[in-house]
Design an enzyme around this catalytic site. Structure first.
Site, PDB file in Angstrom:
ATOM      1  N   LYS A 131       0.853  -1.190   0.000  1.00 15.14           N
ATOM      2  CA  LYS A 131       0.000   0.000   0.000  1.00 15.14           C
ATOM      3  C   LYS A 131       0.888   1.240   0.000  1.00 15.14           C
ATOM      4  O   LYS A 131       1.960   1.238   0.628  1.00 15.14           O
ATOM      5  CB  LYS A 131      -0.872  -0.057   1.263  1.00 15.14           C
ATOM      6  CG  LYS A 131      -1.987   0.960   1.374  1.00 15.14           C
ATOM      7  CD  LYS A 131      -2.757   0.723   2.694  1.00 15.14           C
ATOM      8  CE  LYS A 131      -3.938   1.637   2.890  1.00 15.14           C
ATOM      9  NZ  LYS A 131      -4.639   1.372   4.174  1.00 15.14           N
TER      10      LYS A 131
ATOM     11  N   SER B 191      -9.519   0.809   3.289  1.00 11.81           N
ATOM     12  CA  SER B 191      -8.755   1.723   2.458  1.00 11.81           C
ATOM     13  C   SER B 191      -7.593   1.055   1.724  1.00 11.81           C
ATOM     14  O   SER B 191      -6.993   1.681   0.851  1.00 11.81           O
ATOM     15  CB  SER B 191      -8.204   2.869   3.312  1.00 11.81           C
ATOM     16  OG  SER B 191      -7.276   2.370   4.270  1.00 11.81           O
TER      17      SER B 191
ATOM     18  N   SER C  15      -9.610  -1.589   7.356  1.00  7.98           N
ATOM     19  CA  SER C  15      -8.971  -1.331   6.062  1.00  7.98           C
ATOM     20  C   SER C  15      -8.204  -2.511   5.469  1.00  7.98           C
ATOM     21  O   SER C  15      -7.769  -2.441   4.322  1.00  7.98           O
ATOM     22  CB  SER C  15      -8.047  -0.117   6.152  1.00  7.98           C
ATOM     23  OG  SER C  15      -8.808   1.055   6.147  1.00  7.98           O
TER      24      SER C  15
END
Ligand SMILES: *[C@@H]1O[C@H](CO)[C@@H](O)[C@H](O)[C@H]1NC(C)=O
Ligand SMILES: *[C@@H]1O[C@H](CO)[C@@H](O)[C@H](O)[C@H]1NC(C)=O
Ligand SMILES: *[C@@H]1O[C@H](CO)[C@@H](O)[C@H](O)[C@H]1NC(C)=O
Ligand SMILES: *[C@@H]1O[C@H](CO)[C@@H](O)[C@H](O)[C@H]1NC(C)=O
Ligand SMILES: *[C@@H]1O[C@H](CO)[C@@H](O)[C@H](O)[C@H]1NC(C)=O
Ligand SMILES: *[C@@H]1O[C@H](CO)[C@@H](O)[C@H](O)[C@H]1NC(C)=O
Ligand SMILES: *[C@@H]1O[C@H](CO)[C@@H](O)[C@H](O)[C@H]1NC(C)=O
Ligand SMILES: *[C@@H]1O[C@H](CO)[C@@H](O)[C@H](O)[C@H]1NC(C)=O
Length: 570
Positions: free
Chosen positions: A121, A202, A226
């Protein structure tokens, strides 16, 4: 020097290996299941390949890490215009793969991840030619002090960093009404199961890329859902560890009390290889000291097992706490799956509840300000998260070079100054992906990071009540349960685990018929009980895969692949 995209490397790869089909899928007159076919990789069946299968091929056939990188880059090239799961490709990726290939040729294999490509990420720092931006233009060009601890561990394990995953900007901290999976730097990331809806977040690109076979595994981060949410919505395994098992040093923070780095993979074994590589004590994150003496010698992979282990397992279903909020079709499907687990020899105890769930669990979906909603800000998760963010982001920014962004105030000003891209103001002044502007940042800024009486009351209340709630549910009339089976599509499940700082996993478990979007089966446990989660997660996965049930991972169907709506519906 910065922001070099290895276009030349990609083209060179495509030219050197012309037998690998390159380019866009044929879009006309094809059923959705024929869209985006995944080609073989130099004679190796790469689609859905496990890490063990890749290792076997690299050991016994003539597959190399360089070839794997080539094939995954081509897969990304094929899918990026649609799902946009990788926002930045590592210019060094071929050099790293070649180095691992040379090591293997010399008889050195570092472990199960040697030569395996992965992405992280974009809020996980990499000290290389790539950017670490959390999706925001505000951090473009900033220089990080070092690799995040978890990334350096993966490099040491021999894994090959292919790029950065798209994400929801600032891991969703910035806005309360926004387009999940959108960031100014990457644009909208979409799920390959249905491109028009919320792709999960996310850690959006981490889930999407693994689910669509764009990469074998990925790292993501979770403060409240997330990891579990995007893993579930892309039919992959997600492991969110106990806060303190995986270091957050070098990770753009949200809250020190809840942030955790987690793993995404298509099988449980793959996800656990990654967990084994990244966990550990890190002097730069003192929360990791808590794991000392509480992690198994030799790591977690030794607990991977088969469906036979289910004989004698005892699972609880916190029915009134969570299951009642699952929609009827999903409830029926998951209960059928639970029935299979029971038939395999496990005992199921219905209605072992989270103590005080009537107060702790929002009856109205995911709501991290539930305490305030019911009139008690001093009992609300958001009360301390917004204070933590103010302080923790300042600490992170302090360590950067070549940036004038040092505080939350700087970020907020940047967003106002760049309204058209960063949506500082609410739509329609700002950007449609950030409908409510940067309201999350504004309330955090208002706190000035002050840890007042209300802050400490809220932190103490949320932590202790959710910990007690989970632990009580796991102790049924004095019997210690193997885990709590929950529907993670009910966001309140990972909310309670998040506040407790406790671990949770999700396994692919089925598809919503209307949207085509996947849902999962979750397991919750107490702190540092990852060994239990590995055992039961792998046992249930084996049961699913050994049967002809439809309640397991299925390939993406690319529904709505020509649509480009922004925002995606919340
Ligand atoms: C080795 O690679 C070639 C293509 O480069 C392929 O045709 C062949 O099947 C591979 N051999 C094995 C044993 O996998
Ligand atoms: C920032 O720059 C200073 C001065 O050049 C240097 O000592 C330091 O190591 C740099 N830090 C990072 C994060 O690059
Ligand atoms: C959130 O944004 C959508 C547009 O994306 C809007 O229709 C909706 O009313 C907003 N919700 C709230 C609670 O403001
Ligand atoms: C970690 O260190 C910070 C100060 O650097 C301190 O405020 C915090 O309480 C420590 N946390 C733990 C879990 O030891
Ligand atoms: C669990 O108990 C509730 C309430 O009695 C019931 O509605 C539900 O069907 C039960 N679930 C299972 C899987 O038995
Ligand atoms: C970082 O800033 C320093 C001082 O302004 C400059 O000398 C250096 O070239 C910059 N580094 C990069 C990579 O931009
Ligand atoms: C929060 O405040 C209320 C008074 O408004 C009080 O009754 C309650 O005990 C407080 N909760 C905690 C956890 O301190
Ligand atoms: C995608 O999901 C939405 C929401 O459920 C649904 O209305 C739409 O029909 C789905 N798209 C396709 C092509 O099935």
């Amino acid at each position: 020097m910065r922001f070099i995209w290895p276009i030349s490397g990609l083209l060179a790869a495509a030219l050197a290996f012309p037998e690998v089909p390159v380019g866009r899928p044929i879009l006309e007159n094809v059923g959705t299941s024929d869209l985006f076919p995944m080609p073989e990789c130099f004679g190796f069946e790469l689609e859905e390949a496990t890490i063990d299968e890749m290792q076997h091929a690299m050991t016994h056939d003539n597959l190399t890490s360089t070839q794997l990188v080539t094939c995954y880059l081509l897969r990304n090239y094929q899918t990026a215009p649609y799902i946009n799961s990788i926002m930045q490709v590592n210019a060094d990726v071929f050099a790293i793969a070649a180095a691992r290939d040379r090591e293997r040729a010399n008889g050195e294999v570092r472990g199960p991840l040697h030569g395996i490509p992965f992405i992280v990420k974009d809020n996980i720092a990499s000290k290389d030619s790539m950017e670490t931006t959390a999706g925001s233009w505000a951090l473009l060009g900033s220089i990080v002090p070092r690799d995040a601890f978890v990334l350096s561990k993966l490099r040491t394990a021999g894994a090959v960093l292919l790029g950065k995953a798209s994400l929801s900007e600032w891991a969703d901290m910035r806005s309360n009404n926004y387009s999940e999976g959108y960031s100014a730097v990457a644009g909208q990331c979409r799920s390959a199961y249905n491109l028009t809806v919320n792709p999960g977040g996310s850690s959006t690109g981490s889930g999407v890329a693994v689910g669509a076979n764009v990469i074998p595994f990925a790292l993501g981060t979770e403060t409240d859902g997330s990891v579990i949410h995007p893993a579930m919505r892309n039919a992959v395994v997600g492991v969110k560890p106990t806060v303190g098992l995986t270091s957050r040093a070098g990770v753009v923070p949200e809250s020190e009390h809840q942030d955790s780095v987690g793993t995404f993979a298509r099988t449980f074994r793959d996800a656990v290889y990654v967990l084994d590589a990244i966990y550990g004590v890190d002097p730069n994150d003192n929360y990791t000291l808590a794991q000392e003496g509480r992690t198994p010698e030799g790591g977690y992979a030794q607990f991977l097992t088969t469906k036979c282990a289910l004989k004698g397992a005892v699972f609880g279903l916190p029915w009134n706490s969570f299951w009642v909020y699952a929609d009827e079709a999903q409830q029926r499907a998951l209960v059928e799956l639970v029935g299979m687990i029971e038939a395999a020899g496990a005992t199921i105890i219905n209605e072992t509840e989270i103590t005080n769930y009537e107060t702790l669990v929002s009856p109205d979906g995911w709501n991290w300000d539930w305490g305030t909603t019911r009139g008690f800000p001093n009992e609300s998760e958001y009360t301390y998260i917004k204070v933590d963010f103010y302080n923790n982001i300042h600490s992170y920014l302090t360590e950067l070079n070549n940036t004038s962004i040092r505080t939350l105030e700087d970020i907020v000003r940047y967003n106002y100054d760049n309204d058209g891209t960063e949506g500082g103001n609410p739509w329609p002044l700002g950007h449609p992906a950030f409908y409510s502007g940067q309201d999350g940042f504004l309330v955090s800024m208002e706190t000035k990071g002050i840890q007042d009486e209300e802050y400490w009351q809220a932190l103490e209340f949320c932590q202790s009540s959710t910990r007690k709630g989970i632990n009580d549910a796991l102790n049924h009339n004095g019997m210690k349960l193997s885990g709590l089976l929950v529907p993670p599509d009910v966001g309140q499940t990972y909310q309670i685990a998040a506040q407790a700082g406790y671990p949770m996993i999700t396994l692919p478990a089925g598809i919503h018929e209307d949207s085509g979007m996947p849902y999962g089966l979750g397991i919750m446990q107490t702190e540092f009980a990852e060994a239990e989660l590995v055992k039961w997660g792998s046992a249930i996965e084996h049961l699913q895969r050994a049967s002809d049930t439809k309640y397991k991972r299925t390939l993406p169907t690319w529904r709505g692949h020509l649509e480009r709506n922004i925002p995606v519906p919340f």
